[in-house]
Design a protein around this motif. Structure first.
Motif, PDB file in Angstrom:
ATOM      1  N   THR A   1     -12.678 -16.244 -20.691  1.00  0.00           N
ATOM      2  CA  THR A   1     -11.503 -16.028 -21.589  1.00  0.00           C
ATOM      3  C   THR A   1     -11.531 -14.763 -22.112  1.00  0.00           C
ATOM      4  OG1 THR A   1     -12.936 -17.109 -23.288  1.00  0.00           O
ATOM      5  CG2 THR A   1     -11.523 -18.569 -22.317  1.00  0.00           C
ATOM      6  N   LYS A   2     -10.456 -14.347 -22.885  1.00  0.00           N
ATOM      7  CA  LYS A   2     -10.315 -12.889 -23.617  1.00  0.00           C
ATOM      8  C   LYS A   2     -11.447 -12.793 -24.527  1.00  0.00           C
ATOM      9  CE  LYS A   2      -7.235 -11.503 -26.416  1.00  0.00           C
ATOM     10  NZ  LYS A   2      -5.962 -11.191 -26.975  1.00  0.00           N
TER      11      LYS A   2
ATOM     12  N   LYS B   1      -5.650 -11.660 -13.387  1.00  0.00           N
ATOM     13  CA  LYS B   1      -7.009 -11.588 -14.015  1.00  0.00           C
ATOM     14  C   LYS B   1      -7.380  -9.942 -14.210  1.00  0.00           C
ATOM     15  CE  LYS B   1     -11.485 -13.920 -14.581  1.00  0.00           C
ATOM     16  NZ  LYS B   1     -12.501 -14.595 -14.149  1.00  0.00           N
TER      17      LYS B   1
ATOM     18  N   ASP C   1     -10.683  -6.351 -21.488  1.00  0.00           N
ATOM     19  CA  ASP C   1     -12.118  -6.751 -22.125  1.00  0.00           C
ATOM     20  C   ASP C   1     -12.846  -5.369 -22.171  1.00  0.00           C
ATOM     21  OD1 ASP C   1     -11.386  -9.263 -22.746  1.00  0.00           O
ATOM     22  OD2 ASP C   1     -12.235 -10.053 -20.874  1.00  0.00           O
TER      23      ASP C   1
END
Length: 125
Positions: free
Chosen positions: A2-3, A46, A53
């Protein structure tokens, strides 16, 4: 995966952040290889998340570094320009309070020899 959240990253120390950065960079490399080999679209989507990120981790890391430098230079006389307060260009170039009120020896002597005259004002009846 996840982020990542910045507030979670801020609780980590320098070593953990660098480790996370390395992992993310490795993951990005594998995703780019998957892109070339023509794998699923989910991996392609992704790539953007992983890049953001990485940016988040680097931002938090750089903020921690800058805060540490600010504390190190805390009360020193000379501070690097990027750690000084930004304000505006005009304010940065303005004379300080002390410089603006400074008088030459000659002016100070003249002021003491010839002070401002005080006049008695007659009160109206």
């Amino acid at each position: 995966m996840t982020k990542l959240k910045a507030h979670v990253l801020r609780n980590k120390n320098k070593g953990e952040l660098l480790k996370q950065l390395e992992d993310l960079k490795n993951e990005l490399a594998t995703l780019r290889v998957a892109k070339v080999t023509g794998n699923s679209a989910s991996k392609l989507a992704k790539i953007g998340v992983v890049r953001k990120d990485i940016a988040r981790v680097l931002t938090v890391y750089n903020q921690l570094q800058k805060n540490a430098l600010r504390e190190a230079y805390g009360t020193k006389k000379y501070v690097p320009t990027d750690l000084r307060p930004k304000r505006t260009r005009a304010i940065r170039r303005r004379l300080s309070k002390r410089e603006a009120t400074a008088k030459t020896v000659k002016q100070a002597q003249r002021d003491s020899n010839f002070p401002q005259r005080r006049y008695a004002v007659k009160a109206s009846a």
